[in-house]
Design a protein around this motif. Structure first.
Motif, PDB file in Angstrom:
ATOM      1  N   TRP A  31       0.831  -1.195   0.000  1.00 49.20           N
ATOM      2  CA  TRP A  31       0.000   0.000   0.000  1.00 49.20           C
ATOM      3  C   TRP A  31       0.866   1.245   0.000  1.00 49.20           C
ATOM      4  N   ASN A  32       0.396   2.273  -0.658  1.00 51.02           N
ATOM      5  CA  ASN A  32       1.098   3.560  -0.708  1.00 51.02           C
ATOM      6  C   ASN A  32       0.544   4.523   0.336  1.00 51.02           C
ATOM      7  N   ASN A  96     -10.548   4.728   1.537  1.00 54.42           N
ATOM      8  CA  ASN A  96      -9.778   4.644   0.280  1.00 54.42           C
ATOM      9  C   ASN A  96      -8.395   4.096   0.559  1.00 54.42           C
ATOM     10  N   GLN A  98      -4.761   3.222  -1.642  1.00 54.45           N
ATOM     11  CA  GLN A  98      -3.989   3.179  -2.879  1.00 54.45           C
ATOM     12  C   GLN A  98      -2.860   2.166  -2.694  1.00 54.45           C
ATOM     13  N   TYR A  99      -2.714   1.273  -3.638  1.00 56.96           N
ATOM     14  CA  TYR A  99      -1.776   0.161  -3.468  1.00 56.96           C
ATOM     15  C   TYR A  99      -1.245  -0.279  -4.824  1.00 56.96           C
ATOM     16  N   ARG A 100      -0.220  -1.081  -4.805  1.00 57.89           N
ATOM     17  CA  ARG A 100       0.327  -1.640  -6.042  1.00 57.89           C
ATOM     18  C   ARG A 100      -0.094  -3.101  -6.144  1.00 57.89           C
ATOM     19  N   LEU A 106      -0.179   0.904  -9.985  1.00 63.00           N
ATOM     20  CA  LEU A 106      -0.822   1.603  -8.875  1.00 63.00           C
ATOM     21  C   LEU A 106      -2.338   1.542  -9.046  1.00 63.00           C
ATOM     22  N   ASN A 107      -3.021   1.033  -8.061  1.00 65.71           N
ATOM     23  CA  ASN A 107      -4.485   0.938  -8.058  1.00 65.71           C
ATOM     24  C   ASN A 107      -5.021   1.664  -6.837  1.00 65.71           C
ATOM     25  N   GLN A 108      -6.308   1.883  -6.858  1.00 65.10           N
ATOM     26  CA  GLN A 108      -6.959   2.353  -5.646  1.00 65.10           C
ATOM     27  C   GLN A 108      -8.344   1.743  -5.534  1.00 65.10           C
TER      28      GLN A 108
END
Length: 120
Positions: A31-32, A96, A98-100, A106-108
Motif C-alpha cells: 500500500w502507498n 480509500n 492506494q496500493y500496487r 498503482l491501483n486504488q
C-alpha cells in the motif's frame, strides 16, 4: 481489485464520538497511502485524513485535533477515531486505499460509504 467495506457510522450527538473501520477480505500488501474522505449533500468529496506508508499523516484543517487516523496492521486498512463531533461533520464517509498490484501497477479502491449524522 480489493473490495473495501466501511463500518461504524451512525447517529451521534454533538460532542460525541464515533470510530470508523474499513475492512477487506485480503491483506493489502503493497500500500502507498490510505485515507478517509467524506461527502456532504450538495458538496464535493473531500479528504478528511490520510496516512502514508512512511508513517506520516495528513488531516483536513476542519478535523485537526478531533479526528485520528490509524492503521489496522492485519489488513492494512484505516481506522478513523472521531471525537468532539460537530453537526458539520455530517456526511457519507468513504475509505480509500492506494496500493500496487502484483504487476506493480498503482491501483486504488473505495468502499461503498457509511453515513455519519451528527444531530442533537
Amino acid at each position: 481489485q480489493v473490495q473495501l467495506e466501511e463500518s461504524g457510522g451512525g447517529l451521534a450527538q454533538p460532542g460525541g464520538s464515533l470510530r470508523l473501520s474499513c475492512t477487506t477480505s485480503q491483506r493489502i500488501i503493497s500500500w502507498n497511502n490510505m485515507g478517509w474522505y467524506r461527502q456532504a449533500p450538495g458538496k464535493e468529496r473531500e479528504l478528511v485524513a490520510a496516512i502514508f506508508s512512511r508513517g506520516s499523516t495528513n488531516y483536513a484543517d476542519s478535523v485537526k485535533g478531533r479526528f485520528t487516523i490509524s492503521r489496522n496492521n492485519a489488513k492494512n486498512t484505516p481506522y478513523l477515531q472521531m471525537n468532539n463531533l460537530k453537526p458539520e461533520d455530517t456526511a457519507v464517509y468513504y475509505c480509500n486505499v492506494q496500493y500496487r498490484n502484483v504487476m506493480g501497477d498503482l491501483n486504488q479502491s473505495w468502499g461503498q460509504g457509511t453515513q455519519v449524522t451528527i444531530t442533537s
